[in-house]
Design a protein around this motif. Sequence first.
Motif, short mmCIF file in Angstrom:
data_model
loop_
_atom_site.label_atom_id
_atom_site.label_comp_id
_atom_site.label_asym_id
_atom_site.label_seq_id
_atom_site.Cartn_x
_atom_site.Cartn_y
_atom_site.Cartn_z
N ALA A 87 1.12 8.93 -17.15
CA ALA A 87 0.07 7.90 -17.13
C ALA A 87 -1.10 8.32 -16.25
N VAL A 88 -1.51 9.56 -16.37
CA VAL A 88 -2.52 10.13 -15.47
C VAL A 88 -3.84 9.38 -15.55
N ALA A 96 0.84 -1.20 0.00
CA ALA A 96 0.00 0.00 0.00
C ALA A 96 0.87 1.25 0.00
N LEU A 97 1.94 1.23 0.78
CA LEU A 97 2.87 2.36 0.81
C LEU A 97 3.48 2.58 -0.59
N VAL A 98 3.92 1.51 -1.21
CA VAL A 98 4.53 1.62 -2.55
C VAL A 98 3.52 2.17 -3.55
N TYR A 99 2.28 1.65 -3.49
CA TYR A 99 1.25 2.14 -4.42
C TYR A 99 1.00 3.62 -4.18
N ASP A 100 0.79 4.01 -2.93
CA ASP A 100 0.53 5.42 -2.62
C ASP A 100 1.63 6.32 -3.18
N LEU A 101 2.87 5.93 -2.95
CA LEU A 101 3.99 6.74 -3.40
C LEU A 101 4.07 6.80 -4.92
N ALA A 102 3.97 5.65 -5.57
CA ALA A 102 4.07 5.61 -7.04
C ALA A 102 2.92 6.36 -7.70
N ALA A 103 1.71 6.16 -7.22
CA ALA A 103 0.56 6.84 -7.82
C ALA A 103 0.63 8.34 -7.58
N GLY A 104 1.01 8.73 -6.37
CA GLY A 104 1.12 10.16 -6.07
C GLY A 104 2.17 10.85 -6.92
N LEU A 105 3.32 10.22 -7.05
CA LEU A 105 4.38 10.81 -7.88
C LEU A 105 3.98 10.87 -9.35
N ALA A 106 3.30 9.83 -9.83
CA ALA A 106 2.84 9.83 -11.23
C ALA A 106 1.87 10.98 -11.48
N LEU A 107 0.98 11.22 -10.53
CA LEU A 107 0.05 12.34 -10.70
C LEU A 107 0.78 13.67 -10.63
N TRP A 108 1.69 13.81 -9.69
CA TRP A 108 2.46 15.05 -9.60
C TRP A 108 3.19 15.35 -10.91
N LEU A 109 3.81 14.32 -11.47
CA LEU A 109 4.61 14.52 -12.68
C LEU A 109 3.76 14.58 -13.94
N GLY A 110 2.57 14.01 -13.88
CA GLY A 110 1.73 13.96 -15.07
C GLY A 110 2.14 12.83 -15.99
N ALA A 138 -12.96 11.94 -12.36
CA ALA A 138 -13.00 13.16 -13.19
C ALA A 138 -11.64 13.42 -13.82
N LEU A 139 -10.58 13.20 -13.08
CA LEU A 139 -9.23 13.37 -13.62
C LEU A 139 -8.95 12.34 -14.70
N ALA A 140 -9.46 11.13 -14.53
CA ALA A 140 -9.27 10.09 -15.54
C ALA A 140 -9.95 10.49 -16.85
N VAL A 141 -11.08 11.14 -16.76
CA VAL A 141 -11.78 11.57 -17.96
C VAL A 141 -11.07 12.77 -18.59
N ALA A 142 -10.66 13.72 -17.77
CA ALA A 142 -10.06 14.95 -18.27
C ALA A 142 -8.62 14.76 -18.73
N GLY A 143 -7.90 13.84 -18.10
CA GLY A 143 -6.50 13.63 -18.43
C GLY A 143 -5.59 14.59 -17.69
N SER A 144 -4.35 14.62 -18.11
CA SER A 144 -3.31 15.36 -17.39
C SER A 144 -3.36 16.86 -17.59
N GLY A 145 -3.89 17.30 -18.71
CA GLY A 145 -3.72 18.69 -19.09
C GLY A 145 -2.37 18.86 -19.76
N ARG A 146 -2.10 20.06 -20.23
CA ARG A 146 -0.87 20.33 -20.99
C ARG A 146 0.37 20.32 -20.12
N TRP A 147 0.25 20.70 -18.84
CA TRP A 147 1.41 20.86 -17.98
C TRP A 147 1.72 19.54 -17.29
N ALA A 148 2.36 18.65 -18.04
CA ALA A 148 2.69 17.32 -17.54
C ALA A 148 3.94 16.83 -18.24
N VAL A 149 4.68 15.93 -17.59
CA VAL A 149 5.84 15.33 -18.23
C VAL A 149 5.42 14.57 -19.48
N ARG A 150 4.30 13.87 -19.37
CA ARG A 150 3.73 13.14 -20.52
C ARG A 150 2.24 13.51 -20.65
#
Length: 126
Positions: free
Chosen positions: A64-65, A48-62, A111-123
């Motif tokens: 595979a949002v 759970a810790l690993v998932y929380d960290l990986a998912a949070g960092l992925a969202l921060w960076l943009g 809602a974020l899954a539908v909208a996606g990352s937006g332009r300001w993202a690594v990917r």
Amino acid sequence: MTNLALLLARLLIGALLVGGALQKAFSPGDAGALLVGLGLPYALVWPALVYDLAAGLALWLGVAVRPVAVSASAYCAVTSVFHLNLFLTAGDPWQMTIFVKNWAVAGGCLALAVAGSGRWAVRPDA
């Protein structure tokens, strides 16, 4: 304005996940007690810790949002059960607040899954 809103959404939801990872890292007994109280192994704290960290960092960076947001929505829905256990949490009214918060975050993730990352993202999503 849309790109700013999506960035803020990613940062805020990501902060919740990274914060959960840090809480599990520095005080694993809290999450472990909830797991054990439901008959689950204490060791599930670590994935759970690993998932929380990986998912949070992925969202921060943009990165595979969309798939991360879908998985985070499911994760929030499933983990809300730990806070609804009335026998374990009867003496802690905050657990109902956490239960409801998890469902609200799950909705925000969808809602974020539908909208996606937006332009300001690594990917940025296509």
